[in-house]
Design a protein around this motif. Structure first.
Motif, mmCIF file in Angstrom:
data_model
loop_
_atom_site.group_PDB
_atom_site.id
_atom_site.type_symbol
_atom_site.label_atom_id
_atom_site.label_comp_id
_atom_site.label_asym_id
_atom_site.label_seq_id
_atom_site.Cartn_x
_atom_site.Cartn_y
_atom_site.Cartn_z
ATOM 1 N N SER A 116 0.677 -0.877 0.145
ATOM 2 C CA SER A 116 0.043 0.132 0.235
ATOM 3 C C SER A 116 0.955 1.192 0.017
ATOM 4 O O SER A 116 0.773 2.229 -0.324
ATOM 5 N N ARG A 117 1.719 1.262 0.992
ATOM 6 C CA ARG A 117 2.709 2.185 1.077
ATOM 7 C C ARG A 117 3.337 2.729 -0.747
ATOM 8 O O ARG A 117 3.395 3.645 -1.156
ATOM 9 N N LEU A 118 4.243 1.666 -1.426
ATOM 10 C CA LEU A 118 4.404 2.157 -2.137
ATOM 11 C C LEU A 118 3.375 1.876 -3.735
ATOM 12 O O LEU A 118 4.441 3.086 -4.833
ATOM 13 N N ALA A 119 2.058 1.583 -3.386
ATOM 14 C CA ALA A 119 1.211 1.803 -4.517
ATOM 15 C C ALA A 119 0.665 3.403 -4.331
ATOM 16 O O ALA A 119 0.705 4.561 -4.786
ATOM 17 N N ALA A 120 1.061 3.966 -2.777
ATOM 18 C CA ALA A 120 0.492 5.077 -2.953
ATOM 19 C C ALA A 120 1.426 6.406 -3.372
ATOM 20 O O ALA A 120 1.751 7.631 -3.294
ATOM 21 N N GLY A 121 3.001 5.629 -3.949
ATOM 22 C CA GLY A 121 3.598 6.795 -4.409
ATOM 23 C C GLY A 121 4.891 7.224 -3.598
ATOM 24 O O GLY A 121 5.178 8.162 -3.496
ATOM 25 N N GLU A 122 4.343 6.837 -1.820
ATOM 26 C CA GLU A 122 5.756 7.298 -0.553
ATOM 27 C C GLU A 122 7.153 7.014 -1.804
ATOM 28 O O GLU A 122 6.820 6.453 -2.259
ATOM 29 N N THR A 123 7.747 7.828 -1.174
ATOM 30 C CA THR A 123 9.759 8.244 -1.393
ATOM 31 C C THR A 123 10.262 6.855 -1.302
ATOM 32 O O THR A 123 10.035 6.414 0.033
ATOM 33 N N ASP A 136 7.805 -4.005 -9.855
ATOM 34 C CA ASP A 136 8.898 -4.691 -9.145
ATOM 35 C C ASP A 136 8.227 -5.284 -7.820
ATOM 36 O O ASP A 136 7.268 -6.177 -7.705
ATOM 37 N N LEU A 137 8.253 -3.885 -7.016
ATOM 38 C CA LEU A 137 8.045 -4.612 -5.981
ATOM 39 C C LEU A 137 6.316 -4.934 -5.473
ATOM 40 O O LEU A 137 6.440 -5.331 -4.348
ATOM 41 N N ILE A 138 5.856 -3.856 -6.066
ATOM 42 C CA ILE A 138 3.610 -3.936 -5.887
ATOM 43 C C ILE A 138 3.748 -5.747 -6.144
ATOM 44 O O ILE A 138 2.910 -6.352 -5.867
ATOM 45 N N ALA A 139 4.918 -5.969 -7.486
ATOM 46 C CA ALA A 139 4.264 -7.016 -8.211
ATOM 47 C C ALA A 139 4.083 -8.291 -7.234
ATOM 48 O O ALA A 139 4.465 -9.343 -6.774
ATOM 49 N N ARG A 175 3.367 -12.252 -2.597
ATOM 50 C CA ARG A 175 4.198 -12.843 -1.265
ATOM 51 C C ARG A 175 2.305 -12.974 -0.753
ATOM 52 O O ARG A 175 2.324 -13.977 0.476
ATOM 53 N N ILE A 176 1.978 -12.052 -0.796
ATOM 54 C CA ILE A 176 0.388 -12.238 0.345
ATOM 55 C C ILE A 176 -0.504 -13.314 -0.810
ATOM 56 O O ILE A 176 -1.037 -13.845 0.101
ATOM 57 N N CYS A 177 -0.413 -12.962 -1.721
ATOM 58 C CA CYS A 177 -1.081 -14.761 -2.026
ATOM 59 C C CYS A 177 -0.493 -15.928 -1.499
ATOM 60 O O CYS A 177 -1.322 -16.851 -1.630
ATOM 61 N N GLU A 178 0.816 -16.096 -1.216
ATOM 62 C CA GLU A 178 1.689 -17.150 -0.377
ATOM 63 C C GLU A 178 0.646 -16.959 0.862
ATOM 64 O O GLU A 178 0.533 -18.534 1.010
#
Length: 83
Positions: free
Chosen positions: A24-31, A58-61, A66-69
């Motif tokens: 969520s932090r990455l998707a929100a555009g956090e630095t 790549d990190l979001i993917a 990981r969440i699916c696992e």
């Protein structure tokens, strides 16, 4: 469910929550910074915007995977995951 399974499920659920937070932090555009070293010896590496966007994607993917696992592991223990 056995007591050992309860502890296992608790640990997996904790990891899942952390993975969701990071995604969520990455998707929100956090630095996002790339840093080498610790403390006063740390050096930040400046990345080109296009390359930074690729790393973020790549990190979001990776966190999605990981969440699916986590969900699969919880499911195998008989835990229903909501959301």
């Amino acid at each position: 469910m056995k007591a050992t399974d309860l502890e296992k499920a608790r640990l997996i659920a904790g990891a899942r929550a952390q993975n969701i937070t990071m995604r969520s932090r990455l998707a929100a555009g956090e630095t996002l910074t790339l840093c080498i070293g610790d403390g006063s010896d740390a050096a930040n590496i400046v990345l080109m915007p296009r390359y930074l966007a690729e790393i973020r994607s790549d990190l979001i993917a990776a966190f999605d995977l990981r969440i699916c696992e986590n969900d699969a592991a919880l499911g195998s223990l008989g835990v229903d995951v909501d959301g």
